[in-house]
Design a protein around this motif. Sequence first.
Motif, mmCIF file in Angstrom:
data_model
loop_
_atom_site.group_PDB
_atom_site.id
_atom_site.type_symbol
_atom_site.label_atom_id
_atom_site.label_comp_id
_atom_site.label_asym_id
_atom_site.label_seq_id
_atom_site.Cartn_x
_atom_site.Cartn_y
_atom_site.Cartn_z
ATOM 1 N N ALA A 117 45.031 31.083 38.717
ATOM 2 C CA ALA A 117 45.169 32.202 39.653
ATOM 3 C C ALA A 117 44.773 33.528 39.018
ATOM 4 O O ALA A 117 44.341 34.448 39.716
ATOM 5 N N THR A 118 44.921 33.643 37.696
ATOM 6 C CA THR A 118 44.736 34.945 37.054
ATOM 7 C C THR A 118 43.528 35.011 36.111
ATOM 8 O O THR A 118 43.070 36.109 35.813
ATOM 9 N N ARG A 121 40.495 36.681 37.500
ATOM 10 C CA ARG A 121 41.031 36.967 38.845
ATOM 11 C C ARG A 121 40.968 35.760 39.780
ATOM 12 O O ARG A 121 40.951 35.918 40.997
ATOM 13 N N LYS B 143 41.093 45.276 42.600
ATOM 14 C CA LYS B 143 40.901 44.533 41.352
ATOM 15 C C LYS B 143 41.936 45.023 40.344
ATOM 16 O O LYS B 143 41.932 46.192 39.961
ATOM 17 N N VAL B 144 42.822 44.130 39.956
ATOM 18 C CA VAL B 144 43.864 44.500 38.993
ATOM 19 C C VAL B 144 43.779 43.525 37.830
ATOM 20 O O VAL B 144 43.336 42.391 37.988
ATOM 21 N N ALA B 145 44.182 43.970 36.646
ATOM 22 C CA ALA B 145 44.032 43.093 35.485
ATOM 23 C C ALA B 145 44.686 43.660 34.238
ATOM 24 O O ALA B 145 44.979 44.854 34.154
ATOM 25 N N GLY B 156 43.842 38.646 35.671
ATOM 26 C CA GLY B 156 44.168 39.557 36.758
ATOM 27 C C GLY B 156 44.155 38.898 38.117
ATOM 28 O O GLY B 156 44.343 37.683 38.232
ATOM 29 N N ALA B 157 43.935 39.697 39.143
ATOM 30 C CA ALA B 157 43.972 39.185 40.506
ATOM 31 C C ALA B 157 43.210 40.140 41.416
ATOM 32 O O ALA B 157 42.892 41.264 41.024
ATOM 33 N N PHE B 158 42.897 39.673 42.621
ATOM 34 C CA PHE B 158 42.478 40.561 43.689
ATOM 35 C C PHE B 158 43.738 40.828 44.505
ATOM 36 O O PHE B 158 44.267 39.920 45.146
#
Lengths: 361, 361
Positions: A117-118, A121, B143-145, B156-158
């Motif tokens: 999941a990470t 991203r 967008k985070v990470a 990270g992730a969306f």
Amino acid sequence: MEEVKVKVGQDGYSIYIGQHTLAQLGSLMGRNGLTGKALVLTDAQVGALYGEQVLGILAEAGFTAELFAVPPGEDSKSLAVAETVFSKAITMGLDRKSVIVALGGGVVGDLAGFIAATYLRGIPFVQVPTTLLAQVDSSVGGKVAVNHALGKNLIGAFYQPRLVLIDIALLQSLPERELASGLAEVIKYGIIEDADLFSYLQKNSRPVLAKEPEALQHIIKRSCEIKAAVVEQDEKENSLRMILNFGHTIGHAVEADTGFGLYSHGESVAIGMVGAASLSAALGLCSQETVDTIRCIIAQYNLPLGAPECTTDRLMPFLVRDKKAVGGKIHWVLVRSIGSVLIKDDVPPMTVDEILQEITC
Amino acid sequence: MEEVKVKVGQDGYSIYIGQHTLAQLGSLMGRNGLTGKALVLTDAQVGALYGEQVLGILAEAGFTAELFAVPPGEDSKSLAVAETVFSKAITMGLDRKSVIVALGGGVVGDLAGFIAATYLRGIPFVQVPTTLLAQVDSSVGGKVAVNHALGKNLIGAFYQPRLVLIDIALLQSLPERELASGLAEVIKYGIIEDADLFSYLQKNSRPVLAKEPEALQHIIKRSCEIKAAVVEQDEKENSLRMILNFGHTIGHAVEADTGFGLYSHGESVAIGMVGAASLSAALGLCSQETVDTIRCIIAQYNLPLGAPECTTDRLMPFLVRDKKAVGGKIHWVLVRSIGSVLIKDDVPPMTVDEILQEITC
């Protein structure tokens, strides 16, 4: 081989269930659009049993696959262990189209799902659950997580696999107590949603406990169908999905209070189901007969009915801190009759106290 | 105050842009359905400037808010620092309806977003970007990470915020070099999508560099609109969103090769845009005049045109390892004319080599 479709996310995905299905892992992955590099995440125990075989199956289907084994046990569900898996993923050059394959029980599945999941991203992942508990519960529905020192499953995501492959033959090597732990969740599905499954379990404890393939296939398929139907309606656990937590509120507290070792997850859930049933009766929501029926099936499957090692005072704080609590309110899943439950967030603490006294004495 | 809507995810969200909008943070959060506990994540520097003020604004709107400050700088974007934030979130009892507020630049926004995306499998979060770079780029688009020792933003992730609040007044305390870093991304939006914005930047470098509110408001709003439009069409960066990486392929390599310190992110992107433009001309995709126009505006905004500290040999491996590479192929964003770009994944390594020679000499 049977197929259960889970209509969640953009395209949904399938759960394939059968005997000796493992050999088809590579071709099923290909049929589901997967290709390229694959990192097989497992634990040292499962890896020793099936690691080489799975690498061979994937290589034959054209994947460039490598194995990474974490230590067995709940401690591997941590950010620290996740970091070692990320390192492996980076050094083997996994890109956004590569695949993470979870080969193991709930710990491996949850950790692998969190990685998938990470990492970058989000990259595709595949579940190959090797315990009954993982086959009927954690591998289906997309809840992935690692633990924090202050609580279990506090860091995670809702992230669906591209496919789930259930090979019933893998259960033959499963210890009896782990089988029973999975059966607690199967009993739960009967109570919350399906009186027929419940009655099948009542009548067939002998073939189920003897791991007869036909019996296992039936209860696993039905469990996956029920879980899939619930998750389809409420992927992010806003309301309906909470019914899957039947027995888990007290269960989590028992697990935490006994240091996650004395009782397995399924055993804790069994104790929690007894508690939740008694609570339902105390609130006049179900008959004492229903409580007795539930106690009876739990005993039939060699699962515990209470936790004498615990005390009410110690359990109470864990209930309030449960992550499903919202605004400090506990959402209780309570039973009306076999196959029918409801959610209540206004149960008087006094009544909860009485029930906790009951199951801890 | 102006509002830019981002139609992404279930309900979408709004970016509010104006002078002295910070005072409205609490009421805007309320209007967007947020309530309860709020954890304001910031860094020690920004926290010292605006922390108390933000806590007061949130308290007045009925939130139970606490501040948590991480050390300033890129090193805080790590799983280790994330773990300390998780601890804070757990001990202050954040539940699934609580809010994480990111008060700071890109580092704080990315870290806070990662926390929000993964704490209890996702809770609401709000972006209050305090640098130009964060206002026009990292706070918009989800967008985070965090970083891994082996590479930036690999974990990270969306995950979309519930709202973004941009207060232009906060930029008055921003050092000149950080302003220029943000302006590199604004120039990028002009090149990839909007010749009018580009021409506005050419004609108005004086008021922009003097931080005149009207000029800042104009370029920030336009940048957010362009980014929102791209993200709406391709949230998960499958195709179109890649155009936002114009200048970033070489830029990331320059940043990595110089140890993430010598050149700011925006400066590296500026160098990368010069490289990408030259590459486009070398491939016959754009005229030399376009390259000169791009070099000219970058110089006009006091941004670097090359990285003499780097060498081609050292930059090359970073290009291939870039996380947007799929199957080992680099996706180059190249320019046709101001306001129009295209993506190519078959650029000959020899040509890339020549361009790298150019920008490193």
